[in-house]
Write an enzyme that holds these catalytic residues in place. Structure first.
Site, PDB file in Angstrom:
ATOM      1  N   GLU A  12       0.813  -1.218   0.000  1.00 32.30           N
ATOM      2  CA  GLU A  12       0.000   0.000   0.000  1.00 32.30           C
ATOM      3  C   GLU A  12       0.849   1.273   0.000  1.00 32.30           C
ATOM      4  OE1 GLU A  12      -4.100  -1.627   2.086  1.00 32.30           O
ATOM      5  OE2 GLU A  12      -2.425  -1.131   3.384  1.00 32.30           O
ATOM      6  N   ASP A 196     -11.774  -6.163  -3.359  1.00 32.99           N
ATOM      7  CA  ASP A 196     -12.581  -7.391  -3.381  1.00 32.99           C
ATOM      8  C   ASP A 196     -13.970  -7.059  -2.858  1.00 32.99           C
ATOM      9  OD1 ASP A 196     -12.776  -8.235  -0.291  1.00 32.99           O
ATOM     10  OD2 ASP A 196     -10.814  -7.384  -0.664  1.00 32.99           O
TER      11      ASP A 196
HETATM   12  N1  SAH Z   1      -2.807 -11.497   1.904  1.00 34.74           N
HETATM   13  C1  SAH Z   1      -2.293 -10.819   3.078  1.00 34.74           C
HETATM   14  C2  SAH Z   1      -3.379 -10.558   4.124  1.00 34.74           C
HETATM   15  C3  SAH Z   1      -4.344  -9.469   3.697  1.00 34.74           C
HETATM   16  S1  SAH Z   1      -5.466  -9.042   4.955  1.00 34.74           S
HETATM   17  C4  SAH Z   1      -1.172 -11.660   3.671  1.00 34.74           C
HETATM   18  O1  SAH Z   1      -1.177 -12.864   3.523  1.00 34.74           O
HETATM   19  O2  SAH Z   1      -0.289 -11.072   4.314  1.00 34.74           O
HETATM   20  C5  SAH Z   1      -6.403  -7.805   4.100  1.00 34.74           C
HETATM   21  C6  SAH Z   1      -5.879  -6.388   4.134  1.00 34.74           C
HETATM   22  O3  SAH Z   1      -6.586  -5.599   3.202  1.00 34.74           O
HETATM   23  C7  SAH Z   1      -6.087  -5.673   5.461  1.00 34.74           C
HETATM   24  O4  SAH Z   1      -5.058  -4.755   5.684  1.00 34.74           O
HETATM   25  C8  SAH Z   1      -7.454  -5.004   5.298  1.00 34.74           C
HETATM   26  O5  SAH Z   1      -7.450  -3.681   5.815  1.00 34.74           O
HETATM   27  C9  SAH Z   1      -7.715  -4.940   3.793  1.00 34.74           C
HETATM   28  N2  SAH Z   1      -8.888  -5.686   3.287  1.00 34.74           N
HETATM   29  C10 SAH Z   1      -9.160  -5.813   1.964  1.00 34.74           C
HETATM   30  N3  SAH Z   1     -10.254  -6.587   1.780  1.00 34.74           N
HETATM   31  C11 SAH Z   1     -10.706  -6.943   3.004  1.00 34.74           C
HETATM   32  C12 SAH Z   1     -11.780  -7.767   3.454  1.00 34.74           C
HETATM   33  N4  SAH Z   1     -12.587  -8.387   2.606  1.00 34.74           N
HETATM   34  N5  SAH Z   1     -11.945  -7.944   4.803  1.00 34.74           N
HETATM   35  C13 SAH Z   1     -11.109  -7.332   5.661  1.00 34.74           C
HETATM   36  N6  SAH Z   1     -10.061  -6.569   5.291  1.00 34.74           N
HETATM   37  C14 SAH Z   1      -9.843  -6.367   3.971  1.00 34.74           C
END
Ligand code: SAH
Length: 229
Positions: A12, A196
């Site tokens: 980000e 998403d």
């Molecule tokens: N793929 C990453 C984890 C991502 S967690 C890893 O393995 O390290 C998701 C991140 O994007 C968080 O920082 C949250 O703020 C945001 N986010 C995007 N879509 C989201 C969703 N459906 N639910 C919760 N957070 C979401």
């Protein structure tokens, strides 16, 4: 003026660091902070790591150690509102913690004694964002962002959050940042580009669109900084 720009994940803030190119790197509290000067503004950029606790810690450090007078958050989120599609921008009007639950004692969801359920973002920064959007010919939605320490990838959970808080988007840091800034009197702005739809395919979509949506959000924040300079 000192402005902090934070994200949750390295992806980000990468578009910001790539844009500014020259910065100093400072380590503190298990995180890296990037400081630079942009058109007379002292900018500190950092990513907190995922979740409300990490976000609150980083926001506190940006304010107390780096002297941030305003805080802008850039990142991605899951859409709750069906009018929001991948890549669309949403600025939080209000933020709420959807996973804060002491309802057994008769309190509403998202509330603890002496606290507030919803925290309002800074109106002046929201107006700068509106002007930035119209000058770029972009649509910027305003709405409620619900934050919790869970990646939401279920229709039922998403509908519950929508029904309970009237939320437009879901993520995992915004309310943490908002509570810190509100308590310390620092104007803040939380921007998210949709990655998403928080549904069964959210994990797949997130991986697919993290980079492109992070860039959309970061580019908007840079345009806001230009306007504020
Ligand atoms: N793929 C990453 C984890 C991502 S967690 C890893 O393995 O390290 C998701 C991140 O994007 C968080 O920082 C949250 O703020 C945001 N986010 C995007 N879509 C989201 C969703 N459906 N639910 C919760 N957070 C979401």
């Amino acid at each position: 003026m000192k402005i902090a720009v934070m994200g949750a994940m390295v992806e980000e803030i990468t578009p910001l660091l790539e844009r500014f190119k020259e910065y100093e790197r400072v380590e503190f509290g298990g995180n890296r902070f990037y400081t630079l000067k942009y058109k007379g503004i002292d900018v500190t950029i950092a990513y907190s790591k995922i979740g409300k606790v990490n976000a609150a810690l980083t926001a506190s450090i940006l304010i107390n150690r780096f002297g941030a007078q305003k805080l802008l958050f850039s990142g991605v989120a899951g859409a709750v509102d069906e009018t929001l599609h991948i890549g669309d921008l949403i600025a939080a009007d209000y933020l709420v913690q959807h996973d804060l639950d002491i309802t057994v004692f008769g309190h509403p969801y998202g509330f603890v004694p002496e606290g507030k359920i919803f925290i309002k973002s800074d109106e002046q920064l929201l107006q700068i964002a509106d002007k930035t959007a119209s000058s770029l010919g972009l649509t910027l939605k305003r709405g409620i962002i619900a934050t919790g320490d869970q990646f939401i990838n279920s229709h039922e959970k998403k509908e519950w959050i929508k029904k309970t808080f009237n939320a437009n988007a879901i993520e995992m840091e915004g309310a943490g940042v908002a509570f810190v800034c509100d308590a310390l009197g620092i104007p803040f702005f939380i921007l998210r580009a949709i990655s998403d739809a928080a549904d069964a395919k959210a994990g797949f979509d997130f991986d697919e669109f993290l980079q492109s949506s992070s860039k959309i959000s970061a580019d908007f924040i840079i345009a806001m900084l230009e306007r504020m300079a």
